[in-house]
Design a protein around this motif. Structure first.
Motif, PDB file in Angstrom:
ATOM      1  N   LEU A  96       0.842  -1.188   0.000  1.00 27.26           N
ATOM      2  CA  LEU A  96       0.000   0.000   0.000  1.00 27.26           C
ATOM      3  C   LEU A  96       0.879   1.241   0.000  1.00 27.26           C
ATOM      4  N   VAL A  97       0.538   2.204  -0.854  1.00 27.44           N
ATOM      5  CA  VAL A  97       1.270   3.462  -0.862  1.00 27.44           C
ATOM      6  C   VAL A  97       0.670   4.417   0.171  1.00 27.44           C
ATOM      7  N   THR A  98       1.371   5.520   0.374  1.00 24.66           N
ATOM      8  CA  THR A  98       0.953   6.518   1.359  1.00 24.66           C
ATOM      9  C   THR A  98      -0.426   7.084   1.045  1.00 24.66           C
ATOM     10  N   ASP A  99      -1.248   7.167   2.065  1.00 27.15           N
ATOM     11  CA  ASP A  99      -2.562   7.811   1.976  1.00 27.15           C
ATOM     12  C   ASP A  99      -2.869   8.347   3.377  1.00 27.15           C
ATOM     13  N   THR A 100      -4.076   8.833   3.572  1.00 25.67           N
ATOM     14  CA  THR A 100      -4.437   9.278   4.916  1.00 25.67           C
ATOM     15  C   THR A 100      -4.443   8.069   5.858  1.00 25.67           C
ATOM     16  N   HIS A 101      -4.274   8.336   7.122  1.00 27.01           N
ATOM     17  CA  HIS A 101      -4.252   7.251   8.106  1.00 27.01           C
ATOM     18  C   HIS A 101      -5.554   6.457   8.053  1.00 27.01           C
ATOM     19  N   GLU A 102      -6.675   7.154   7.952  1.00 24.71           N
ATOM     20  CA  GLU A 102      -7.970   6.487   7.960  1.00 24.71           C
ATOM     21  C   GLU A 102      -8.126   5.560   6.766  1.00 24.71           C
ATOM     22  N   ARG A 103      -7.713   6.026   5.582  1.00 27.30           N
ATOM     23  CA  ARG A 103      -7.846   5.189   4.388  1.00 27.30           C
ATOM     24  C   ARG A 103      -6.904   3.991   4.439  1.00 27.30           C
ATOM     25  N   MET A 104      -5.722   4.187   4.994  1.00 30.50           N
ATOM     26  CA  MET A 104      -4.797   3.063   5.088  1.00 30.50           C
ATOM     27  C   MET A 104      -5.296   2.028   6.087  1.00 30.50           C
ATOM     28  N   VAL A 105      -5.878   2.478   7.189  1.00 27.58           N
ATOM     29  CA  VAL A 105      -6.457   1.551   8.162  1.00 27.58           C
ATOM     30  C   VAL A 105      -7.558   0.723   7.504  1.00 27.58           C
ATOM     31  N   CYS A 106      -8.426   1.379   6.743  1.00 24.24           N
ATOM     32  CA  CYS A 106      -9.520   0.663   6.066  1.00 24.24           C
ATOM     33  C   CYS A 106      -8.981  -0.356   5.077  1.00 24.24           C
ATOM     34  N   VAL A 123       0.452  -8.004   4.134  1.00 23.25           N
ATOM     35  CA  VAL A 123       0.337  -6.608   3.705  1.00 23.25           C
ATOM     36  C   VAL A 123       1.650  -5.901   3.988  1.00 23.25           C
ATOM     37  N   HIS A 124       2.055  -5.046   3.064  1.00 20.41           N
ATOM     38  CA  HIS A 124       3.277  -4.243   3.191  1.00 20.41           C
ATOM     39  C   HIS A 124       2.873  -2.775   3.157  1.00 20.41           C
ATOM     40  N   LEU A 125       3.219  -2.050   4.210  1.00 24.24           N
ATOM     41  CA  LEU A 125       2.947  -0.616   4.254  1.00 24.24           C
ATOM     42  C   LEU A 125       4.170   0.132   3.743  1.00 24.24           C
ATOM     43  N   GLU A 126       4.070   0.708   2.574  1.00 27.46           N
ATOM     44  CA  GLU A 126       5.136   1.554   2.037  1.00 27.46           C
ATOM     45  C   GLU A 126       4.712   3.003   2.282  1.00 27.46           C
ATOM     46  N   GLY A 127       4.930   3.459   3.483  1.00 29.18           N
ATOM     47  CA  GLY A 127       4.449   4.751   3.913  1.00 29.18           C
ATOM     48  C   GLY A 127       3.415   4.566   5.009  1.00 29.18           C
ATOM     49  N   PRO A 128       3.025   5.661   5.655  1.00 28.92           N
ATOM     50  CA  PRO A 128       3.250   7.074   5.295  1.00 28.92           C
ATOM     51  C   PRO A 128       4.504   7.696   5.910  1.00 28.92           C
ATOM     52  N   TRP A 129       5.401   6.846   6.490  1.00 29.44           N
ATOM     53  CA  TRP A 129       6.536   7.374   7.251  1.00 29.44           C
ATOM     54  C   TRP A 129       7.788   7.415   6.371  1.00 29.44           C
ATOM     55  N   LEU A 130       7.713   8.248   5.336  1.00 24.99           N
ATOM     56  CA  LEU A 130       8.776   8.328   4.333  1.00 24.99           C
ATOM     57  C   LEU A 130       9.325   9.751   4.250  1.00 24.99           C
ATOM     58  N   PRO A 148       4.221   6.335  17.801  1.00 24.92           N
ATOM     59  CA  PRO A 148       3.928   4.981  18.282  1.00 24.92           C
ATOM     60  C   PRO A 148       2.460   4.587  18.171  1.00 24.92           C
ATOM     61  N   ALA A 149       1.563   5.501  18.499  1.00 28.41           N
ATOM     62  CA  ALA A 149       0.135   5.160  18.459  1.00 28.41           C
ATOM     63  C   ALA A 149      -0.337   4.909  17.035  1.00 28.41           C
ATOM     64  N   ALA A 150       0.163   5.713  16.085  1.00 28.29           N
ATOM     65  CA  ALA A 150      -0.231   5.529  14.691  1.00 28.29           C
ATOM     66  C   ALA A 150       0.316   4.224  14.136  1.00 28.29           C
ATOM     67  N   VAL A 151       1.556   3.900  14.491  1.00 25.93           N
ATOM     68  CA  VAL A 151       2.145   2.633  14.056  1.00 25.93           C
ATOM     69  C   VAL A 151       1.320   1.470  14.595  1.00 25.93           C
ATOM     70  N   GLU A 152       1.015   1.504  15.869  1.00 27.23           N
ATOM     71  CA  GLU A 152       0.238   0.426  16.485  1.00 27.23           C
ATOM     72  C   GLU A 152      -1.151   0.324  15.870  1.00 27.23           C
ATOM     73  N   SER A 153      -1.750   1.466  15.533  1.00 27.96           N
ATOM     74  CA  SER A 153      -3.087   1.459  14.942  1.00 27.96           C
ATOM     75  C   SER A 153      -3.103   0.726  13.612  1.00 27.96           C
ATOM     76  N   LEU A 154      -2.101   0.984  12.764  1.00 27.26           N
ATOM     77  CA  LEU A 154      -2.063   0.315  11.463  1.00 27.26           C
ATOM     78  C   LEU A 154      -1.731  -1.164  11.605  1.00 27.26           C
TER      79      LEU A 154
END
Length: 389
Positions: A96-106, A123-130, A148-154
């Motif tokens: 998955l490429v970078t998008d909003t946190h909400e869209r990536m979670v979905c 699943v491979h997260l390529e972003g949003p931490w680039l 940390p909270a955003a990482v844990e959420s995803l």
């Protein structure tokens, strides 16, 4: 007695058996040998002057067949998986490429269902931490620092049954370790059993080394979208090539890397090179206009680039590569040994992802096989003991 497949060449992790045979029982490989196959099998199939290799494992792929994993739907995921399966990729991770946190979670939540059903390996997260300085085809405005909270959420979104990212659907995360909190995020990922990859980064050599020491084990599409190697500042390329424990992704399409660079990487990292496609929706489809996450992409002559970037060519935006084409390029254009190339397309990525069931023609592994003709074109594909198509 099962089924025995014989061929002019059978590629194992150690060498090419010429001729060779593979004995199958149901969805398992039970034996592999050199020379003439043993007698007594209920069914036998002589593949003639073919090369039998393990099913390819693609640990970095965004789309194919006109569809994209970023759509976050089962239908789109099935189209992508089928498109690459036809080219020999029997296991793949949805990137998955970078998008909003909400869209990536979905998207992670939806794709985790395909992982649960066995269609995807993770699943491979390529972003949003680039890095915004090495963003490539990622939306600069959506790039953020890893908290940390955003990482844990995803991570948690990849395991809705338990609410924990540990051993969930998210198998790999690419990030830029020089971002504030970047090295700590590497530690967090490693502690959660997730592969931490260095990529889209402007990190110095020292920062890259710190990330490797903290648990990073992969370089995402080495050389591309990262600070280049310099004789006075080796950067992440130097750190990754130097590290005995790090694996490096390589896109063997003739666009991202020169053949000489492929040869150099294979020589520097024996057994640690991983072929990936980094494919977007146009892989296995036609030239045209596409999207990669929120970004508009133009594909012309099989090359994907960002659209609407003003004068000159836009940044390369993934590829239209399939894994069989990557194997052919690495063997024919770069002149690399077939056994090393197949290892990089199958065995190495399976090891990186912790997929002990696939990636090699060995007793006990799942019967994922690709039959290649004399031109290394795909003739037939088997997944879990069943021929596809």
């Amino acid at each position: 007695m099962g089924t025995i497949l014989s061929a002019a060449r059978v590629v194992t992790p150690a060498r090419v058996l010429a001729p060779g045979w593979v004995h199958l029982e149901g969805d398992r490989v039970v034996a592999v040998g050199e020379g003439q196959p043993p007698c007594g099998a209920r069914d036998a199939l002589d593949l003639g002057d073919a090369t039998l290799v393990p099913g390819f494992v693609d640990m970095h792929v965004h789309g194919g067949g006109g569809a994209s994993f970023d759509a976050g739907t089962a239908d789109a995921g099935a189209v992508v998986a089928a498109a690459h399966l036809a080219h020999g990729s029997t296991s793949m991770v949805a990137s998955l490429v970078t998008d909003t946190h909400e869209r990536m979670v979905c998207a992670v939540r939806e794709l985790s269902l395909l992982v649960r059903d066995g269609l995807l390996a993770g699943v491979h997260l390529e972003g949003p931490w680039l890095s915004p300085d090495r963003s490539g085809a990622h939306q600069p405005g959506s790039l953020v620092e890893p908290r940390p909270a955003a990482v844990e959420s995803l991570l948690a979104a990849g395991d809705p049954s338990t609410g924990s990212g540990r051993r969930g659907a998210v198998r790999m995360v690419t990030l830029a370790p020089e971002l504030p909190g970047g090295v700590d995020a590497v530690r967090q990922l490693a502690a959660s059993g997730v592969v931490a990859a260095i990529g889209h980064t402007d990190a110095t050599y020292d920062v890259a080394r710190a990330a490797l020491d903290a648990g990073a084990t992969v370089g995402t599409h080495l050389f591309n979208a990262m600070r280049p190697l310099h004789h006075r500042e080796p950067g992440p390329v130097g750190a990754l090539l130097e590290s005995a424990a790090a694996d490096v992704e390589l896109i063997a399409d003739g666009v991202h890397l020169h053949p000489a660079v492929l040869r150099t990487a294979f020589a520097a990292k024996p057994g640690r090179c991983v072929l990936v496609t980094d494919a977007m929706a146009a892989a296995g489809a036609e030239d045209g206009d596409y999207r990669l996450g929120p970004m508009a992409i133009e594909v012309r002559g099989g090359v994907a680039r960002l659209a609407d970037t003003g004068p000159g060519l836009g940044a390369i935006a993934g590829s239209t590569l399939t894994m069989d084409a990557a194997v052919r390029f690495a063997v024919r254009e770069a002149g690399l040994p077939l056994v090393d190339v197949v290892h990089a397309a199958s065995t190495a990525p399976a090891r990186v992802l912790g997929l002990h069931d696939v990636g090699a023609l060995e007793a006990g592994r799942r019967a994922d096989l690709v039959v290649l003709d004399e031109d290394l074109e795909v003739s037939r594909v088997m997944r879990a003991g069943a021929w596809i198509g």
